[in-house]
Design a protein around this motif. Sequence first.
Motif, PDB file in Angstrom:
ATOM      1  N   LYS A  90       0.830  -1.219   0.000  1.00  0.00           N
ATOM      2  CA  LYS A  90       0.000   0.000   0.000  1.00  0.00           C
ATOM      3  C   LYS A  90       0.857   1.260   0.000  1.00  0.00           C
ATOM      4  O   LYS A  90       0.410   2.320  -0.470  1.00  0.00           O
ATOM      5  CB  LYS A  90      -0.932   0.005   1.200  1.00  0.00           C
ATOM      6  N   ASP A  94      -5.934  -0.716   4.385  1.00  0.00           N
ATOM      7  CA  ASP A  94      -4.978  -1.728   3.894  1.00  0.00           C
ATOM      8  C   ASP A  94      -5.457  -2.417   2.622  1.00  0.00           C
ATOM      9  O   ASP A  94      -5.202  -3.609   2.409  1.00  0.00           O
ATOM     10  CB  ASP A  94      -4.693  -2.792   4.973  1.00  0.00           C
ATOM     11  N   TRP A 101      -6.117   3.322   1.738  1.00  0.00           N
ATOM     12  CA  TRP A 101      -4.795   3.097   2.331  1.00  0.00           C
ATOM     13  C   TRP A 101      -4.921   2.760   3.812  1.00  0.00           C
ATOM     14  O   TRP A 101      -4.262   1.838   4.321  1.00  0.00           O
ATOM     15  CB  TRP A 101      -3.934   4.334   2.135  1.00  0.00           C
ATOM     16  N   LEU A 102      -5.779   3.492   4.507  1.00  0.00           N
ATOM     17  CA  LEU A 102      -6.006   3.220   5.923  1.00  0.00           C
ATOM     18  C   LEU A 102      -6.656   1.852   6.133  1.00  0.00           C
ATOM     19  O   LEU A 102      -6.458   1.208   7.171  1.00  0.00           O
ATOM     20  CB  LEU A 102      -6.894   4.308   6.536  1.00  0.00           C
ATOM     21  N   GLY A 109      -6.796   7.619   0.101  1.00  0.00           N
ATOM     22  CA  GLY A 109      -6.349   7.628   1.498  1.00  0.00           C
ATOM     23  C   GLY A 109      -7.190   6.725   2.376  1.00  0.00           C
ATOM     24  O   GLY A 109      -6.674   6.028   3.259  1.00  0.00           O
ATOM     25  N   TRP A 110      -8.494   6.711   2.147  1.00  0.00           N
ATOM     26  CA  TRP A 110      -9.380   5.832   2.917  1.00  0.00           C
ATOM     27  C   TRP A 110      -9.035   4.362   2.655  1.00  0.00           C
ATOM     28  O   TRP A 110      -9.002   3.548   3.590  1.00  0.00           O
ATOM     29  CB  TRP A 110     -10.827   6.127   2.537  1.00  0.00           C
TER      30      TRP A 110
END
Length: 266
Positions: free
Chosen positions: A140, A218, A215-216, A212-213
Amino acid sequence: MTPGSEPRHAAHETVEERVAEEFVEELDLHPLKEPEPESDEEPFPSMSEQISEQLGGVRGLIESSVPVLAFVLLNVLLGDVGLDLGKKQALYWAIAGSLGSAVAIGIYRLTRKQSVRHAVNGVLGVAIGAFLAWRTGDAKNFYLPGILLTLGQVVVLIGSVAVRRPIIGYVWGVLANGGKHDWFDNTRLFRTFQWLTLVWAASLFVRAGVQGWLWLADEANAIGVVRILISWPIYAATFAYTAWAVHRVTSSETRTEDGKLEEAEA
């Protein structure tokens, strides 16, 4: 015309001169006009041409997406979903494939003596993301530099509006107004560039926010899919809307003799 009534200059005209005049008129042998000197100023590209240049055209869009697509496919096919080589092994192969495709595109352009600007930008972006992914061992993080860079652009755009120096206005001045920034003195254009800068900030925030969401959460592979299928269409749509909005205002403006834009009188 009776003999002796000819004009004075015609009376003294010899037979040879008359024949020569008739010959010239018959062949239309008139002096050639000298070509008008060409202007040193090259015609500026249209807004659609500028959009194509910024995006690199269809080819630029494809080439910029190839390294990301290679990373996503290799990470999926060689990872848990495919050959199950293990998380790290699949990641290393995905990094190698992404970097290799970016470098290959650059070399291909060089061999054909074409511009490598988009290719170089792609290699640098992929290299930074690949390093973070390799260093952390997490796929990621390949997308983290792009997410952070986009969020940084959002902050800069909003800040430019807050200080009443909208960045989109400066970009337009350079790209489409011959480097002049007379839009500062034009109330309609200034307001247009203020809210267009906010539109750009919003579109970039949506792109970075979704990635970004993920990424958080995973969801490394989902980030890659979103980046390819969503980011570029949003960018292209925002650029096209900007061109339309600015054209709507400037088409109703008038220019003075020195080329400065003036608001048309109602």
